[in-house]
Motif scaffolding. Sequence first.
Motif, PDB file in Angstrom:
ATOM      1  N   ARG A  24       0.857  -1.189   0.000  1.00  0.00           N
ATOM      2  CA  ARG A  24       0.000   0.000   0.000  1.00  0.00           C
ATOM      3  C   ARG A  24       0.888   1.233   0.000  1.00  0.00           C
ATOM      4  O   ARG A  24       2.068   1.156   0.319  1.00  0.00           O
ATOM      5  CB  ARG A  24      -0.981  -0.002   1.169  1.00  0.00           C
ATOM      6  N   GLU A  25       0.277   2.338  -0.370  1.00  0.00           N
ATOM      7  CA  GLU A  25       1.034   3.590  -0.366  1.00  0.00           C
ATOM      8  C   GLU A  25       1.412   3.950   1.067  1.00  0.00           C
ATOM      9  O   GLU A  25       0.763   3.525   2.012  1.00  0.00           O
ATOM     10  CB  GLU A  25       0.176   4.697  -0.978  1.00  0.00           C
ATOM     11  N   ASP A  52      -1.725  -2.237  -5.098  1.00  0.00           N
ATOM     12  CA  ASP A  52      -2.146  -1.583  -3.860  1.00  0.00           C
ATOM     13  C   ASP A  52      -3.338  -2.357  -3.294  1.00  0.00           C
ATOM     14  O   ASP A  52      -4.404  -2.388  -3.899  1.00  0.00           O
ATOM     15  CB  ASP A  52      -2.540  -0.137  -4.161  1.00  0.00           C
TER      16      ASP A  52
END
Length: 97
Positions: A24-25, A52
């Motif tokens: 994930r970011e 993501d």
Amino acid sequence: MMTKKIESTPFASDQVKTLIVYGREDCHLCQDMIVALQNLQRQVSFEFQVVDIDSDPELIALYGEKIPVLMAPLTNQMICHYFLDVAALDDYLGKFR
């Protein structure tokens, strides 16, 4: 018309060498694994894509606490998670050499 016989192998090498990083970011471990994979690509031939998990509730349920996760989609095998395990990746790629 003659047709050229194509050698068939159980797995196409480009499929074997395409991996997925689930992450994930704003995840520093994910960024670390991505950089480590990019560095390794200078020595070993493989591709990877980053997915993501926040885009898919099913992925969050599967990998939410384990990210980053390096997967081999061809065999649905988890190669490693949290940190890049070069030995495990080498073992996976070595099976198809």
